[in-house]
Design a protein around this motif. Sequence first.
Motif, PDB file in Angstrom:
ATOM      1  N   ILE A  43       7.857  -1.988   1.545  1.00 28.49           N
ATOM      2  CA  ILE A  43       8.380  -2.479   2.824  1.00 28.49           C
ATOM      3  C   ILE A  43       7.239  -2.638   3.823  1.00 28.49           C
ATOM      4  O   ILE A  43       7.204  -3.596   4.600  1.00 28.49           O
ATOM      5  CB  ILE A  43       9.461  -1.532   3.372  1.00 28.49           C
ATOM      6  N   SER A  44       6.288  -1.714   3.787  1.00 33.54           N
ATOM      7  CA  SER A  44       5.117  -1.796   4.669  1.00 33.54           C
ATOM      8  C   SER A  44       4.306  -3.057   4.374  1.00 33.54           C
ATOM      9  O   SER A  44       3.826  -3.730   5.292  1.00 33.54           O
ATOM     10  CB  SER A  44       4.248  -0.549   4.493  1.00 33.54           C
ATOM     11  N   VAL A  45       4.150  -3.396   3.098  1.00 40.06           N
ATOM     12  CA  VAL A  45       3.424  -4.608   2.697  1.00 40.06           C
ATOM     13  C   VAL A  45       4.153  -5.849   3.190  1.00 40.06           C
ATOM     14  O   VAL A  45       3.555  -6.748   3.793  1.00 40.06           O
ATOM     15  CB  VAL A  45       3.260  -4.670   1.158  1.00 40.06           C
ATOM     16  N   TYR A  46       5.463  -5.912   2.950  1.00 39.89           N
ATOM     17  CA  TYR A  46       6.257  -7.064   3.382  1.00 39.89           C
ATOM     18  C   TYR A  46       6.196  -7.235   4.902  1.00 39.89           C
ATOM     19  O   TYR A  46       6.052  -8.346   5.418  1.00 39.89           O
ATOM     20  CB  TYR A  46       7.719  -6.901   2.956  1.00 39.89           C
ATOM     21  N   SER A  47       6.319  -6.120   5.610  1.00 42.07           N
ATOM     22  CA  SER A  47       6.287  -6.159   7.068  1.00 42.07           C
ATOM     23  C   SER A  47       4.938  -6.650   7.572  1.00 42.07           C
ATOM     24  O   SER A  47       4.862  -7.456   8.502  1.00 42.07           O
ATOM     25  CB  SER A  47       6.584  -4.762   7.630  1.00 42.07           C
TER      26      SER A  47
END
Length: 261
Positions: A43-47
């Motif tokens: 999720i951190s990567v996508y964000s």
Amino acid sequence: MHIIIYSIIVLGATMIGAITGLGGGIIIKPAFDFVGIDTTSMISVYSTVAVFTMCLVSIYKRSKQGFHVQKQIALGLAFGSIIGGKIGDVIFLQAVDSWGSQAVSATQSVILFLLLAGIILFTLNKESIRTLEVTNLVAIVTIGLTVGMISVYLGIGGGPLNIALLVYFFSMKAKDAAAYSILMIFFAQIIKMGTVIRDFEKYNNVSLVILAIAIFAVLGGWIGTKIQSKLTHEAVEKLYLGLMAILVFMTAFNVFKFIGV
């Protein structure tokens, strides 16, 4: 199916993020947590991809609209945000290794809930609070560093905290604070985005998801910046407050979900 869900979230988040200066990460992080498909690290990567892409588009479009920044404030905040972003990324990775993804998500949600609640209280009462006009370069860099560190650790892009601090420390109006906030978010995400690019081979199995997120972040940033240019300071502030209220409830739900209540 989750590509469609993520794309819709990213489009709405980056559009609103560009209008209000929130960046979009503050919406994407709790929304993706709510969907519950991926780990905290993914999720951190996508964000990061969504927020960085949106900021690029928004900065370009604002420059074409003739928006000018105060160089000392912009450069000081940018420099501090880069350093703070690196520190926040290191803290995040170490926390995941030490505590595990679930515990970090719970911690992020609790910190985010407290931040959002405090920001809402500040915004509602800012007329009775004496704001500052900081000009000292060291202080400006320190503000940027603090925001960059917190925003990257939480994976939110930093928007809500940026806006509150820009209004308080520099006595900015809503639309001006939004523009500076986007600039700060962009620089805070540079280190994290560099890490994503360096390790991109790890994400081959989700490359289509990342591509979809980037495309819809471009659309969101473009549309949001265009809409913001037509709005008043008061309209931007009302949208900002409304979104903060929604995010407080969403983050509270995530807190209870992660701690198993």
